[in-house]
Design a protein around this motif. Sequence first.
Motif, PDB file in Angstrom:
ATOM      1  N   LEU B 284      96.165  49.024  88.898  1.00 45.50           N
ATOM      2  CA  LEU B 284      96.714  47.687  88.668  1.00 45.50           C
ATOM      3  C   LEU B 284      97.965  47.753  87.814  1.00 45.50           C
ATOM      4  N   VAL B 285      97.889  48.577  86.785  1.00 43.08           N
ATOM      5  CA  VAL B 285      99.044  48.684  85.893  1.00 43.08           C
ATOM      6  C   VAL B 285     100.277  49.086  86.684  1.00 43.08           C
ATOM      7  N   PHE B 286     100.115  50.099  87.509  1.00 43.76           N
ATOM      8  CA  PHE B 286     101.280  50.589  88.243  1.00 43.76           C
ATOM      9  C   PHE B 286     101.718  49.595  89.312  1.00 43.76           C
ATOM     10  N   LEU B 287     100.736  49.025  89.970  1.00 48.31           N
ATOM     11  CA  LEU B 287     101.074  48.101  91.049  1.00 48.31           C
ATOM     12  C   LEU B 287     101.871  46.913  90.542  1.00 48.31           C
ATOM     13  N   LEU B 288     101.346  46.303  89.496  1.00 50.09           N
ATOM     14  CA  LEU B 288     102.010  45.079  89.052  1.00 50.09           C
ATOM     15  C   LEU B 288     103.361  45.383  88.423  1.00 50.09           C
ATOM     16  N   ALA B 289     103.442  46.505  87.742  1.00 43.19           N
ATOM     17  CA  ALA B 289     104.743  46.851  87.178  1.00 43.19           C
ATOM     18  C   ALA B 289     105.745  47.120  88.293  1.00 43.19           C
ATOM     19  N   TYR B 290     105.272  47.785  89.299  1.00 42.09           N
ATOM     20  CA  TYR B 290     106.164  48.062  90.418  1.00 42.09           C
ATOM     21  C   TYR B 290     106.528  46.776  91.139  1.00 42.09           C
ATOM     22  N   ALA B 291     105.544  45.896  91.236  1.00 41.27           N
ATOM     23  CA  ALA B 291     105.822  44.604  91.854  1.00 41.27           C
ATOM     24  C   ALA B 291     106.895  43.867  91.066  1.00 41.27           C
ATOM     25  N   ALA B 292     106.823  43.975  89.758  1.00 44.03           N
ATOM     26  CA  ALA B 292     107.845  43.325  88.933  1.00 44.03           C
ATOM     27  C   ALA B 292     109.214  43.904  89.262  1.00 44.03           C
ATOM     28  N   TYR B 293     109.249  45.204  89.385  1.00 43.68           N
ATOM     29  CA  TYR B 293     110.519  45.858  89.675  1.00 43.68           C
ATOM     30  C   TYR B 293     111.073  45.379  91.018  1.00 43.68           C
ATOM     31  N   GLY B 311     106.412  46.311  80.839  1.00 44.48           N
ATOM     32  CA  GLY B 311     105.686  47.333  80.089  1.00 44.48           C
ATOM     33  C   GLY B 311     105.515  46.960  78.633  1.00 44.48           C
ATOM     34  N   LEU B 312     106.585  46.452  78.082  1.00 44.42           N
ATOM     35  CA  LEU B 312     106.574  46.099  76.668  1.00 44.42           C
ATOM     36  C   LEU B 312     105.584  44.972  76.402  1.00 44.42           C
ATOM     37  N   GLY B 313     105.591  44.007  77.328  1.00 47.74           N
ATOM     38  CA  GLY B 313     104.785  42.815  77.095  1.00 47.74           C
ATOM     39  C   GLY B 313     103.310  43.035  77.348  1.00 47.74           C
ATOM     40  N   CYS B 314     103.011  43.843  78.351  1.00 48.14           N
ATOM     41  CA  CYS B 314     101.601  43.900  78.738  1.00 48.14           C
ATOM     42  C   CYS B 314     100.823  44.913  77.922  1.00 48.14           C
ATOM     43  N   LYS B 315     101.518  45.832  77.298  1.00 44.82           N
ATOM     44  CA  LYS B 315     100.823  46.985  76.743  1.00 44.82           C
ATOM     45  C   LYS B 315      99.678  46.589  75.821  1.00 44.82           C
ATOM     46  N   LYS B 316      99.982  45.720  74.924  1.00 45.92           N
ATOM     47  CA  LYS B 316      98.992  45.372  73.908  1.00 45.92           C
ATOM     48  C   LYS B 316      97.698  44.893  74.551  1.00 45.92           C
ATOM     49  N   TYR B 317      97.830  44.019  75.504  1.00 40.07           N
ATOM     50  CA  TYR B 317      96.634  43.428  76.094  1.00 40.07           C
ATOM     51  C   TYR B 317      95.973  44.380  77.071  1.00 40.07           C
ATOM     52  N   VAL B 318      96.795  45.060  77.835  1.00 39.46           N
ATOM     53  CA  VAL B 318      96.216  45.966  78.814  1.00 39.46           C
ATOM     54  C   VAL B 318      95.446  47.083  78.113  1.00 39.46           C
TER      55      VAL B 318
END
Lengths: 230, 898
Positions: B284-293, B311-318
């Motif tokens: 999920l992490v990779f997918l959504l980040a890639y989707a953002a890109y 990456g910066l925003g999600c890290k804490k929660y993820v």
Amino acid sequence: MVLEGWPEVQGIPGWNFHQRHHRVHKDVDQAGRGLCPVDRLRCPNYTWDLGSRYSQLSQASLLRLYHRFRALDRNKKGYLSRVDLQQIGALAVNPLGERIIDSFFPDGNLRLDFPGFVRVLAHFRPVDDEDPGMRDPKEPEPLNSRMNKLRFAFQLYDLDRDGKISRHEMLQVLRLMVGVQVTEEQLESIADRTVQEADEDGDGAVSFLEFTKSLEKMDVEQKMSIRILK
Amino acid sequence: MLRAALPLLWLLLAGAATTEEPTQEPGSPGEPPPGLALFRWQWHEVEAPYLVALWILVASLAKIVFHLSRKVTSLVPESCLLILLGLVLGGIVLAVAKKAEYQLEPGTFFLFLLPPIVLDSGYFMPSRLFFDNLGAILTYAVVGTLWNAFTTGAALWGLQQAGFVAPRVQASLLDFLLFGSLISAVDPVAVLAVFEEVHVNETLFIIVFGESLLNDAVTVVLYKVCNSFVEMGSANVQATDYLKGVASLFVVSLGGAAVGLVFAFLLALTTRFTKRVRIIEPLLVFLLAYAAYLTAEMASLSAILAVTMCGLGCKKYVEANISHKSRTAVKYTMKTLASCAETVIFMLLGISAVDSSKWAWDSGLVLGTLFFILFFRALGVVLQTWVLNQFRLVPLDKIDQVVMSYGGLRGAVAFALVILLDRTKVPAKDYFVATTIVVVFFTVIVQGLTIKPLVKWLKVKRSEHHKPTLNQELHEHTFDHILAAVEDVVGHHGYHYWRDRWEQFDKKYLSQLLMRRSAYRIRDQIWDVYYRLNIRDAISFVDQGGHILSSTGLTLPSMPSRNSMAETSVTNLLRESGSGACLDLQVIDTVRSGRDREDAVMHHLLCGGLYKPRRRYKASCSRHFISEDAQERQDKEVFQQNMKRRLESFKSTKHNICFTKSKPRPRKTSRKKKDGLANTEATNGKPPRDLGVQDTAAVILTVESEEEEESDSSETEKEDDEGIIFVARATSEVLQEGKVSGSLEVCPSPRIIPPSPTCAEKELPWKSGQGDLAVYVSSETTKIVPVDMQTGWNQSMSSLESLASPPCTQAPTMTRLPPCPMAAEEPQHPFSLPYDPRASFAFPPSLAKAGRSRSESSADIPQQQELQPLMGYEDRTHLSPGTANSHWCIQFNKGSRL
């Protein structure tokens, strides 16, 4: 700048901020400290001295603080009470807010005058680049020195003023700072560990020396400074 | 080195050669296939992925080769080596295939190679540092890039006007500005590659690196605007177009950031609900980040900015939401992908440079560009720093400025952009390509090579890594709060004020929304540090074979060394307790005679050997969870055995309490006790051991409370691993826990003991509900051993039992025992604990937990909800140890028979 509503202060000879402001401006020496001798003669014990001498705040900062002081002083009584500070909204939600307010009222004072105000805030003046060796050793350490900054932080922990942060005091601070989601036992174990980590002589409490030592590697000068208080 | 790389080349060449073969192969398409072919060569079907894989393999092997020699890599940055390798490979490919192949395609670069690097850097960006320096970073990224682009472009145009550039370079001012915009941006890949090896101080690093990431928006806008202007023709550009260009800067940058943040939000929200499908968390992490890109790219916004913000925003929660294993998986995958992409980029850069058909040389242009980019970078940095220093608390000094100027590396982004230019619209493209290649090579190779010596020579403050300490973490938080408060008092809404605001907002709303409830706690930073320290201690404890627990006192590696620990309460307790570390010696340390020792050895052997058959049928298979495979479990077992062995040997040297009892029986006792089912029968049989209890009580207390502590902390972890279900539930629970936190519990930090009786009294009230329990529990001596070791012990004991005595005699009795042993225990408390007043602090974890949750229930309702399932678990564990034990017994029995 007129000082209406400052009866006590106005009563003191020479205490007219407006007037003083200009005088200070004229008489400040190169390092930004010092008052003209006339002022000292006129009011030798005058605490304003602290405001400019130890704090070494720039005139702009002093002026800014002065405005702020007056804005906080709601009833124009010439001093600040605890309530005045407590009414700052964001301070109320600050976990350490109450303790920081306390530090503005040392020795059980109930009134905070402007010099006192400046004196506390002067702790957060950024450190000058000047070589510490250049400073006259006879002169007292400026309020914004590393040691004084640390001392300020230390006394927030050390509630009973015995020069040591006991486990209990540490626990209290932790309780304030750590979220509710950590249970009491965990807090206690954190407190224990924290004390143990810093405690070098093994008395189960953190003395000021140990406190400074535990922060040896931290850039306290930077982390305890606010730029606008130049 | 080159010689080592040669085989790789041959491999590659084979690949390249085979590309041509198939062209002849299908030369006879009309003929029917001559019967069934035994062997068919189907290169075409696999060609594309095969080549990709091959290239990555070559790059990775090259990396390995580089790192064979430490000397080389310490002098030459890897990026240089890769570029050089690329040059060589490209030359060979060119020589063999007679045409340039495998070049850096802009499409590949932007869609596949760049995202992993940016995601990696965004995700692992030290956010605090980043935001602390955001002002400077933004200034350099926006103003600096604009400045560089315009000055470089204009200066080159001036150079052309002055006649230093050959007239065959046909370029207008707009063309030069376009070129300036693509050549001016500092490249994140190159910067990262070089600066990661240089280790300058964090502030400097984050400024240069942050700039290189954030300037992407400016570069993209400038490039696009200039490009469209060039395509429109300078005559057709109207005033509104310039305004649009300025506006698009905001749209692209803010839009990119917004896309990133939206996806970060989605990502965090999604991971909140992955509790039952842990296995897809990293995906999920990779997918959504890639989707953002891709989304940002699609909307022609700044894709780099989008991924960085994501990456910066999600890290804490993820990080809080996903399980421990997923965290590791994310980390490693991300790093692998990034380093892979980086390697391939640099290598392809080298290969691309060989293709002379693409570029045309003009010395004036090349030298001019080189000079201008260096000059204007330096000038820009100095000017901006001067302005910034008026506002900065810690001014950037001259040395910093030198490093920043010199660290402005250009890289693959510029190259990809220049390749993308349209030759019909930009007639000077070939010259620009050549110049870009030279600039990139110069910055990466020359500057990359020299920056390390330069940093050393200038004595730039290096980053110093020191271990985090609890004190630092706590005080740092204090400082933050103090500064926020002071800003409030001063009435200045500065950085600290807003950070404080943000933290409160985050705590109140965002974290509530985006984090699992169970994940809350780990996100507290102080707690986090504490947790990590404990883990480290545990690891070092294991590494040292448990010798931290020495008789001179507890020394933690993370604790400052101290001269005397005589004063600490812990040490006192230790002293009082006789020998330093009393690890439930009552039972196990009675290895005295050679025969006993042999027994022990035998028993270990059997434990190890009989392991597999015992467990085999427990394997569970699920696609949604990674169950521990046999190997892992075996490792765990081996670990336990090792620990046990070490402890035992250690004990036998340290402890001299002697009992005349034979081993198996005491062990049985201990096990039963540990299960919370110690019955009178067992303890009654061994009155002399009370002495041992006395001796060990103090230390037991320590570890036990710690254990509760930790087991509590690992509740979330337990939840994480929920999917792994063993037959023997109670034991598996312990095992799982043992893996995660069991080792923590080894942490011998003595802090737990309430130092003064006052504290103790203070604590008693909430435990008073189980006053008798507490007393009973104090006889719980095995608690000193970390949980996983206990398990190991348990097993070994039971297996010993199964050897020495009829095994199942014990089990039935135990199953018959009442679920709550309090009543049974009470009578024995007078003699099990007559002298030790402190013993009342100790209680078995399960009971303690129950007690705690009870005490919490009033204070913290969500917390309790959180605990509920676990408590259920706990209770089950507590109530059914008999069954579990009988399981064990049976298993062991089988095992021994085998």
